[in-house]
Design a protein around this motif. Structure first.
Motif, PDB file in Angstrom:
ATOM      1  N   ALA A  13     -51.292  -7.695  49.629  1.00 49.09           N
ATOM      2  CA  ALA A  13     -52.344  -8.006  49.170  1.00 49.09           C
ATOM      3  C   ALA A  13     -51.948  -9.734  48.989  1.00 49.09           C
ATOM      4  N   ASP A  14     -51.010  -9.647  48.326  1.00 47.30           N
ATOM      5  CA  ASP A  14     -50.976 -10.534  47.714  1.00 47.30           C
ATOM      6  C   ASP A  14     -50.830 -12.050  48.340  1.00 47.30           C
ATOM      7  N   MET A  16     -51.609 -12.326  51.628  1.00 48.96           N
ATOM      8  CA  MET A  16     -52.752 -12.463  52.863  1.00 48.96           C
ATOM      9  C   MET A  16     -54.109 -13.437  52.032  1.00 48.96           C
ATOM     10  N   ALA A  17     -53.598 -13.175  50.949  1.00 51.19           N
ATOM     11  CA  ALA A  17     -54.833 -13.523  49.523  1.00 51.19           C
ATOM     12  C   ALA A  17     -54.456 -14.843  49.455  1.00 51.19           C
ATOM     13  N   ALA A  18     -52.681 -15.647  49.407  1.00 50.77           N
ATOM     14  CA  ALA A  18     -52.191 -16.790  48.520  1.00 50.77           C
ATOM     15  C   ALA A  18     -52.094 -17.847  50.397  1.00 50.77           C
ATOM     16  N   TRP A  19     -52.706 -16.785  51.697  1.00 49.13           N
ATOM     17  CA  TRP A  19     -52.504 -17.270  53.326  1.00 49.13           C
ATOM     18  C   TRP A  19     -53.045 -16.732  53.820  1.00 49.13           C
ATOM     19  N   PRO A  20     -54.661 -16.979  54.064  1.00 47.02           N
ATOM     20  CA  PRO A  20     -55.173 -15.642  54.140  1.00 47.02           C
ATOM     21  C   PRO A  20     -55.255 -16.094  55.717  1.00 47.02           C
ATOM     22  N   ILE A  23     -53.259 -13.414  58.431  1.00 50.47           N
ATOM     23  CA  ILE A  23     -54.532 -12.395  58.051  1.00 50.47           C
ATOM     24  C   ILE A  23     -54.483 -12.132  59.671  1.00 50.47           C
ATOM     25  N   PRO A  40     -51.447  -3.811  48.250  1.00 54.24           N
ATOM     26  CA  PRO A  40     -50.768  -4.548  47.063  1.00 54.24           C
ATOM     27  C   PRO A  40     -49.399  -3.859  46.873  1.00 54.24           C
TER      28      PRO A  40
END
Length: 70
Positions: A13-14, A16-20, A23, A40
């Motif tokens: 989760a971290d 994909m949040a930092a490097w969309p 995905i 997560p």
């Protein structure tokens, strides 16, 4: 601490949040990690084990995706 896309301990989760842009790598491999409730807690190594993928190959794809301009 500086985040690294190939940190083996980083939760998905971290990542994909930092490097969309990463995905699309998960989607290309038909992995259900995007939006998964265990994202997560799972790492790239966990996900690769679950899907029978080579962590080295997968991390190389993630690095390439993360390096692309947004």
């Amino acid at each position: 601490a500086h985040l690294r896309v190939d940190d083996p301990d980083m939760p998905l989760a971290d990542l994909m949040a930092a490097w969309p842009s990463t995905i699309e790598v998960f989607l290309r491999h038909r992995m259900l990690c995007v939006g998964c409730r265990v994202a997560p807690f799972h790492t790239v190594v966990d996900a690769c084990a679950a899907y029978g993928l080579s962590p080295e190959m997968f991390l190389a794809e993630l690095r390439a995706a993360a390096a692309r301009p947004r």
